[in-house]
Design an enzyme around this catalytic site. Structure first.
Site, PDB file in Angstrom:
ATOM      1  CG  LEU A 139       1.389 -46.540 -13.920  1.00 56.87           C
ATOM      2  CD1 LEU A 139       1.129 -47.754 -14.792  1.00 56.87           C
ATOM      3  CD2 LEU A 139       0.420 -45.411 -14.274  1.00 56.87           C
TER       4      LEU A 139
ATOM      5  CE  LYS B 151      -7.243 -47.912 -17.419  1.00 58.23           C
ATOM      6  NZ  LYS B 151      -7.903 -48.394 -16.220  1.00 58.23           N
TER       7      LYS B 151
ATOM      8  CG  HIS C 270      -8.270 -50.016 -22.217  1.00 59.74           C
ATOM      9  ND1 HIS C 270      -7.283 -49.044 -22.270  1.00 59.74           N
ATOM     10  CD2 HIS C 270      -8.192 -50.547 -20.972  1.00 59.74           C
ATOM     11  CE1 HIS C 270      -6.644 -48.997 -21.111  1.00 59.74           C
ATOM     12  NE2 HIS C 270      -7.186 -49.887 -20.311  1.00 59.74           N
TER      13      HIS C 270
END
EC number: 1.1.1.49
Length: 467
Positions: free
Chosen positions: A10, A140, A232
């Site tokens: 990420l 998350k 989401h």
């Protein structure tokens, strides 16, 4: 800013390139430092971290690592390893960064770490005193069910007050999600019809053409519902369905979004389709008897004055025909049918829709029926389209992560999720988690299992879906 998980995927794909783009756009503070951190087993030196950041920005960044801009950004980077039993290298790196800044710098921690490491990192920040008066960005998953979500929130709140917690959902940082608010609340043409009296149904559609991309270990323990719907799509539903806030400040905006979640009926497993693409069980690391869903479509309902009786249909999945990010509002047909039902070409479907494309850079399409030129009164589908691309200069437009990191630095929680909302969504999901319907197979490159047509009938998922 301390970036935990600085050597992970990420950080490489989104966070480091995003921070540099913020710097190029002139949106970083006048004085700042970025300290990367990871366990000692994969720790880097300062120079190694700068080289790692350069490679990440070169591969994934919109702004290339060159010139004075890169030299200035590179000079802000440092690294400090951190293990719960030995946090001293991190403490030393933070001290050096704060001495270089002078004054009383604010601290922002970004926890880009696996769920298994979350508690230990939060505990380290509390035990060392680094968390004092600091803010924290939390990635998350925000739990996997109601008990785990409550436990996770308790872990965070033992160290950080809720006012300093920023649970990040990059979908909510998209320009076109903000544009939902602008479209609704800044236009008298739209807001009066944004309710059950005029809207028949709402579709939130986020299919993905990619597969699990080698993430079998993560996906087997999560599945599409936990990965996409709770995190989401329900959040998007909150923005679409909320009442007008008294202002766009964080508390007013989030209060209205949480009211939507409070009105969400418990999910009925009979109104849920779980699918699994053919070949998923052959992926490396996947249980050959896996019941993990790679696809979910469901019907949700809200018990409130604005939306009572209006179904919300949500769909997401892997290995589907194409990728989309669409919110579609279908409008009721006029009461008096003065035109023939089969008017128009093709399927004769009456096109009364407002479609919001929230993919970057996104757009808005109004679909309606117009008279075809000629002597006969024949109707044809027509569209009016607004697209961000071509309408505005996109040079310094921000991607979702960039916008949300900037908001966290500014202390603006408007687009971040709140603890009570997360717990309420898991509560509403409990009947489905306790009694999930079996997965149904679907072919890669299709739109999912055939039963999704029955789920949404008499409506359709999209005009582009030929079924």
């Amino acid at each position: 800013m301390v970036l935990f998980g600085a050597t992970g995927d990420l950080a490489r794909r989104k966070l480091l390139p995003g921070l540099f783009h913020l710097a190029v756009a002139g949106l970083m503070p006048e004085h700042y430092r970025v300290v990367g951190s990871a366990p000692a087993a994969v720790a880097l030196g300062d120079d190694e971290f700068r080289e790692h950041a350069r490679d990440a920005v070169a591969e994934f960044g919109r702004s290339k690592p060159q010139g004075e801009a890169w030299e200035a950004f590179e000079a802000t980077l440092g690294f400090g390893a951190a293990d719960p039993e030995d946090p001293q290298p991190l403490l030393d790196a933070v001290r050096r960064a704060e001495q270089a800044l002078g004054g009383r710098p604010r601290r922002l921690f970004h926890l880009a770490v696996p769920p298994a490491a979350f508690s230990s990192v939060v505990g380290l920040l509390g035990d060392t005193g680094l968390a004092q008066d600091a803010r924290v960005i939390v990635e998350k998953p925000f739990g996997t069910d109601l008990p785990s979500a409550r436990a996770l929130n308790a872990t965070v709140h033992a160290v950080f007050d809720e006012s300093r917690v920023f649970r990040i959902d990059h979908f909510l940082g998209k320009e076109s999600v903000d544009n939902i608010l602008a479209l609704r609340f800044a236009n008298g043409l739209v807001e009066p019809v944004w309710n059950r009296n005029h809207i028949s149904h709402v579709v939130i559609d986020v299919p993905e053409s990619i597969g699990i991309e080698g993430r079998s270990r993560f996906f087997e323990g999560t599945g599409t519902f936990r990965d996409m719907i709770v995190t989401h799509l329900f959040q998007l539903m909150g923005f679409v369905a909320m009442e007008p806030p008294t202002s766009l400040r964080a508390q007013a905006l989030r209060d209205e979004k949480e009211k939507v979640f409070q009105s969400l009926r418990a999910l009925d497993p009979a109104h849920v389709v779980r699918g699994q693409y053919t070949g998923y069980r052959d992926e490396p690391g996947v249980d050959p008897h896996s019941d993990t869903e790679t696809f979910v479509a469901l019907r949700a309902e809200l018990d409130n004055w604005r939306w009572a009786g209006v179904p919300f249909f949500l769909r997401s999945g892997k290995s589907l025909a194409e990728g989309r990010h669409l919110v579609t509002l279908g409008f009721h047909e006029p009461v008096l049918r003065m035109f023939p039902l089969d008017a128009g070409h093709g399927s004769g479907r009456r096109a009364n829709e407002l479609v919001i494309d929230f993919d970057d850079p996104g757009g808005i399409t109004a679909r309606f029926l117009a008279k075809e030129p000629g002597p006969a009164l024949r109707l044809e589908n027509a569209e009016m389209v607004f697209r961000y691309a071509g309408s505005y200069d996109q040079q310094f437009a921000l991607e979702g992560y960039e916008r949300l990191i900037l908001d966290a630095m500014l202390g603006d929680q408007s687009l971040f999720t709140r603890a009570d909302g997360i717990e309420r969504l898991w509560e509403a999901a409990t009947p489905l988690l306790d009694d999930p319907p079996p997965v149904e197979p679907y072919a890669p490159g299709s739109w999912g299992p055939d039963s999704i047509r029955r789920l949404i009938a008499p409506y359709r998922w999209s005009p582009q879906d030929p079924r």
